[in-house]
Structure formats: structure tokens, C-alpha cells
Design an enzyme around this catalytic site. Structure first.
Site, PDB file in Angstrom:
ATOM      1  CD1 TRP A 429     -50.621  61.088-115.473  1.00  0.00           C
ATOM      2  CD2 TRP A 429     -50.226  62.805-114.108  1.00  0.00           C
ATOM      3  NE1 TRP A 429     -49.281  61.405-115.580  1.00  0.00           N
ATOM      4  CE2 TRP A 429     -49.019  62.453-114.743  1.00  0.00           C
ATOM      5  CE3 TRP A 429     -50.213  63.862-113.195  1.00  0.00           C
ATOM      6  CZ2 TRP A 429     -47.810  63.127-114.499  1.00  0.00           C
ATOM      7  CZ3 TRP A 429     -49.023  64.527-112.940  1.00  0.00           C
ATOM      8  CH2 TRP A 429     -47.831  64.163-113.590  1.00  0.00           C
ATOM      9  CE1 TYR A 433     -44.503  62.129-111.195  1.00  0.00           C
ATOM     10  CE2 TYR A 433     -45.118  64.053-109.887  1.00  0.00           C
ATOM     11  CZ  TYR A 433     -44.175  63.347-110.623  1.00  0.00           C
ATOM     12  OH  TYR A 433     -42.905  63.856-110.772  1.00  0.00           O
ATOM     13  CG  ASP A 449     -47.116  60.251-118.287  1.00  0.00           C
ATOM     14  OD1 ASP A 449     -47.098  61.302-117.628  1.00  0.00           O
ATOM     15  OD2 ASP A 449     -46.146  59.847-118.977  1.00  0.00           O
TER      16      ASP A 449
END
Length: 485
Positions: A429, A433, A449
Site C-alpha cells: 500500500w 501510494y 485501502d
């Protein structure tokens, strides 16, 4: 007239903003080149020649139109380009047009030879990288002469010409006009206030309010502030000789002009091209919203209004700052992460006198964090950062200093994400990101998410990944739409 030229002329005749920046029109009867949206009297087809870039038009002997101002045209996104390498090179040339960087140095940063870069650049833009950089400098100077009250000498230096004589010579050669004459036409009634404002164009539509809401929720106290429909922040950048420059910027929206106005303190004029390039990245001004929506409109089959045209991918102004903010945000709320980042700024950041309420510091650099060494856990621990995240931030700082990881749009996102995940404490993640926001990676998808899960109720992670395949290569934009929903 070629079939393609006929289609381009029809777009020019329609003043279609979707084509703004995608081509330029040379008008043989006047000797100028225009954006497709130019509101001057419509030229005849026989007078029009079409070019893929402003540099190509200038190489053919045309000078920029004073009405539509080609220097304000938006650029092109990386994914829709026929050559990703050429587009990356063009962005680096725009950002560093005043640095005097050699072609070999630029090619080295992009991981290729100068000969290969020159070839793909010529194929994409029909001009050499050197010529493209010269046009970037000329158009930046024209923008400053038109929109600011800077002296002509200051304009020459800010745009990277190195001397007033060089600016004068090139203006006369390329535009058949002196900088002073252009200034007299544009500068009536302007007074100096310790700041300048420069415009940056985009392709409409643009969801400005949603962009501000996103940035406001993640704003770092002391560094960023959103007030009165404007984004403000402090800035710390170094020029081509390594001299630091601190200041502030304010970005506002001029919807009727399809542009953002960037106001900045005088202290940032020596690094102006860097500031403007970072604002373009932060606010995703290279995006073509119609191309993105053409793919993502399938999202509305799941739920009407799930995807809205004009949604942009928020980038970042300072990659290390944004990456630290992302690491702090793991498994805590967005607000809590901003609070932690604010404490780091207050204790380890650099004070800066902006005269703007709420803008008091610049973020600590990677070098500042690396200098803490073994003390990092203690120094960040008293601020509320757990030991594992403190070490993760330190390891990232070291990797950036040693150039083992690159966090900008010259990078290969997929390769850099592998390197990011190799740092203990950075999972999938966080790596995606960071790539999405620092490298402008348009194809990240954050199936773990919580916001994505809320927007897609009833889907497992495996099912969400399968569903998102149809949204490639714009899955990052899909994530933003899901968050907005």
C-alpha cells in the site's frame, strides 16, 4: 491538405479546449503560432501548418501569439505519449531549463545514452532536446515579461539565459521583438509587491474543490494551508550551484481561463522553473481528463456518479516530505498522521519567515533525518512516532541520499516500488501510494485501502483487483474517484 491536418483544422476552428497543448498552429499570413483555442480571427486552412510542440513551431520560424500565449498551454501526460522516455526528458528540461544541464547528464538520469535520447526525442517532438530547452526558456521569459513586473535582467536570470544580452539576442532572432518592447505592452499599471504571479494552463474540466479537499485533509501544520479557495505552502529548493532558497507559494484557480495562478515570493525567483514544474505535478496539470474518463466511465455501471470527469491525481511538491507523511499514516487516521507530521516540522523543521499566517517552517530534509542516526528513535519517539516507523523513515532518507531510490517523474515506478518494499516497514500500500503521488504513477491500485473497500462493498480483494483490470492504465485515478465517493 492531409486527412490528419483536416481534423486538426476542424479542432482549431472549433476552439476545442480538449486539444489545447496537444498541437500548435503556425499561421503563415502572420508569422505567429497559436494554441488550438486561440480567439484571434480564424485563419484560412491554406495558411495553417500544424506542429506537435511549441519548439517545433519556433524551429520552423514562427513566433508565439501574443493573444493566446502558447507558454500557458498544458503539457501531455506520460501514459498517453508514444514515447514515455521522451516525455520524461521533456519534463526534466522544463524543470531544469535554467540549470545548463548537459544532454549526457540528462540521459544518465533517465538510464540511457545521449544518442538514444536524442533519437527518441526527435521522433516524438521533431526537434532536438537542446532546441526544446531553449524554447522552454524563451516561453518562461515571455510569461514573466507579460505577467510580472520583474526587471528584464531578473527575467533573463530567472529563465536561465545567464545574461541580458543572451535574452535580447534570442528574442530578436526568434520573435523579431525585444523583451523591453514586450514589457511595455504588458506592464502598464503594475506595481511591485515582493511577489510575482505566473499562470499555468490545464485541460478542462478540473475538479478544483475536490483537489483542495484532498490536500486540506492531509495538510502538514506549519508547511501547508488551504484558505479562501487557495493552496499555500512553504518552499525550500536549491539552485544549480547548490544555494538554498526559501519562500512561499499560493495557488489559486481561474476557471474562466482554464488555468492556475501561482503566486510566489521574490526569494524563489532563482528557482522559478523548479517551482512551476512541481506545481504542475502537484495539481496534475499534464492530465487529459477526456482520455482518462473514456476508460473509467465504466465505473459508473457499478454505481451512477462513481467516476466524475475532471478528477485529477494529487501529486506532491516535495517527495521526501510526502513519503514521510505516507509512512506516518500507516494504520492511523489521516488527521493523526498530519498531527505527527506537524510535530516533526515544529521540532526538526527549518523556520522560515514568510509573513503568511500558518506558514512557519520547511520540512526537514533527508539529510536532516539521516544526521540523527541512532538517535532517530528517541528524537521521533518523544513526538509520538513508534520505533519501527522512525527506522523506516531513516532508512528511506539514507536510500534517497545514496540515490538508491528515486522519487520523481524521471523514475521507473515499477522498479522503484520494488526498492521501496525492500525497506522494512514499507508494504505494498505505502509503496504504491508513494509512487502514485511522487512519480505521478497513474496505474496504482490500493485494494487493501479502507476507503476503496467502503466504495466497493461486497468485493473481496481478489475480486477488486480483477474488476480494476478494465480501468488500466488509469487505476490511480479510479482510486481517487473511489475515495471521493
Amino acid at each position: 491538405m492531409k486527412e490528419q491536418d483536416y481534423a486538426l483544422y476542424e479542432a482549431f476552428k472549433a476552439k476545442d479546449a480538449r486539444f489545447d497543448g496537444r498541437f500548435f498552429v503556425g499561421i503563415s499570413s502572420t508569422g505567429v503560432y497559436c494554441r488550438p483555442i486561440c480567439w484571434a480571427r480564424q485563419a484560412k486552412r491554406s495558411s495553417c501548418t500544424f506542429f506537435s510542440s511549441a519548439a517545433e513551431a519556433e524551429q520552423a520560424g514562427y513566433r508565439p501569439c501574443l493573444l493566446c500565449r502558447p507558454e500557458l498551454a498544458p503539457g501531455n501526460s506520460l501514459v498517453d505519449a508514444s514515447s514515455v522516455l521522451a516525455r520524461k526528458a521533456a519534463r526534466l528540461l522544463e524543470e531544469n531549463c535554467g540549470s545548463g544541464q548537459s544532454l549526457e547528464a540528462l540521459a544518465g538520469k533517465l538510464g540511457c545514452t545521449g544518442r538514444h535520447l536524442r533519437r527518441v526525442f526527435m521522433e516524438e517532438y521533431h526537434v532536438s532536446p537542446v532546441r526544446y530547452a531553449q524554447t522552454c526558456r524563451l516561453l518562461l521569459a515571455k510569461n514573466l515579461l507579460t505577467d510580472t513586473d520583474l526587471s528584464v535582467l531578473d527575467v533573463a536570470m530567472a529563465a536561465g539565459f545567464g545574461s541580458l544580452r543572451r535574452l535580447n539576442d534570442l528574442f530578436q532572432k526568434e520573435y523579431k521583438l525585444s523583451p523591453t518592447a514586450l514589457r511595455k505592452k504588458a506592464a502598464e499599471g503594475k506595481t511591485h509587491s515582493g511577489e510575482i504571479t505566473v499562470g499555468l494552463g490545464y485541460r478542462p474540466p478540473y475538479r478544483w474543490e475536490e483537489m483542495l479537499d484532498f490536500l486540506a485533509a492531509r495538510a502538514i501544520p506549519g508547511i501547508e494551508r488551504i484558505k479562501n479557495d487557495a493552496y499555500m505552502r512553504t518552499v525550500h529548493l536549491t539552485d544549480k550551484v547548490g544555494k538554498p532558497h526559501d519562500g512561499w507559494i499560493k495557488v489559486t484557480h481561474r476557471k474562466q481561463k482554464n488555468r492556475l495562478d501561482v503566486t510566489l515570493s521574490d526569494t524563489l525567483i532563482p528557482v522559478l522553473s523548479q517551482v512551476l514544474a512541481r506545481v504542475r505535478r502537484l495539481f496534475d496539470l499534464y492530465c487529459d481528463p477526456d482520455v482518462v474518463y473514456e476508460t473509467l466511465q465504466e465505473m459508473n455501471r457499478l454505481r451512477p456518479g462513481l467516476c466524475v470527469p475532471g478528477t485529477r491525481l494529487p501529486g506532491c511538491f516535495e517527495p521526501f516530505e510526502m513519503s514521510v507523511r505516507a509512512i506516518l499514516g500507516q494504520q492511523i487516521t489521516v488527521k493523526a498522521a498530519s498531527t505527527l507530521a506537524g510535530r516533526i516540522v515544529e521540532n526538526l523543521g527549518h523556520p522560515v519567515d514568510t509573513g503568511v499566517e500558518g506558514l512557519t517552517h520547511t520540512f526537514p530534509t533527508a539529510e536532516d533525518i539521516a544526521a540523527l542516526g541512532d538517535e532517530v528513535k528517541e528524537r521521533l519517539g518523544v513526538l509520538g512516532v513508534i520505533a519501527a516507523r522512525s527506522m523506516c523513515i531513516l532508512n528511506l532518507a539514507d536510500a534517497l541520499i545514496e540515490k538508491k531510490i528515486i522519487l520523481d517523474q524521471s523514475a521507473d515506478p515499477e522498479q522503484e516500488m520494488i526498492k521501496l518494499r525492500a525497506i522494512k516497514g514499507i508494504g505494498s500500500w505505502t509503496a504504491q501510494y508513494i509512487a502514485m503521488r511522487t512519480m505521478g504513477w497513474p496505474d496504482a491500485f490500493l485494494e487493501t485501502d479502507i476507503g476503496v473497500k467502503h466504495a466497493l462493498p461486497g468485493y473481496s480483494q481478489k475480486e477488486m483487483l480483477a474488476l480494476a483490470k478494465q480501468w488500466r492504465p488509469w487505476r490511480s485515478y479510479a482510486v481517487i474517484n473511489l475515495w471521493n465517493a
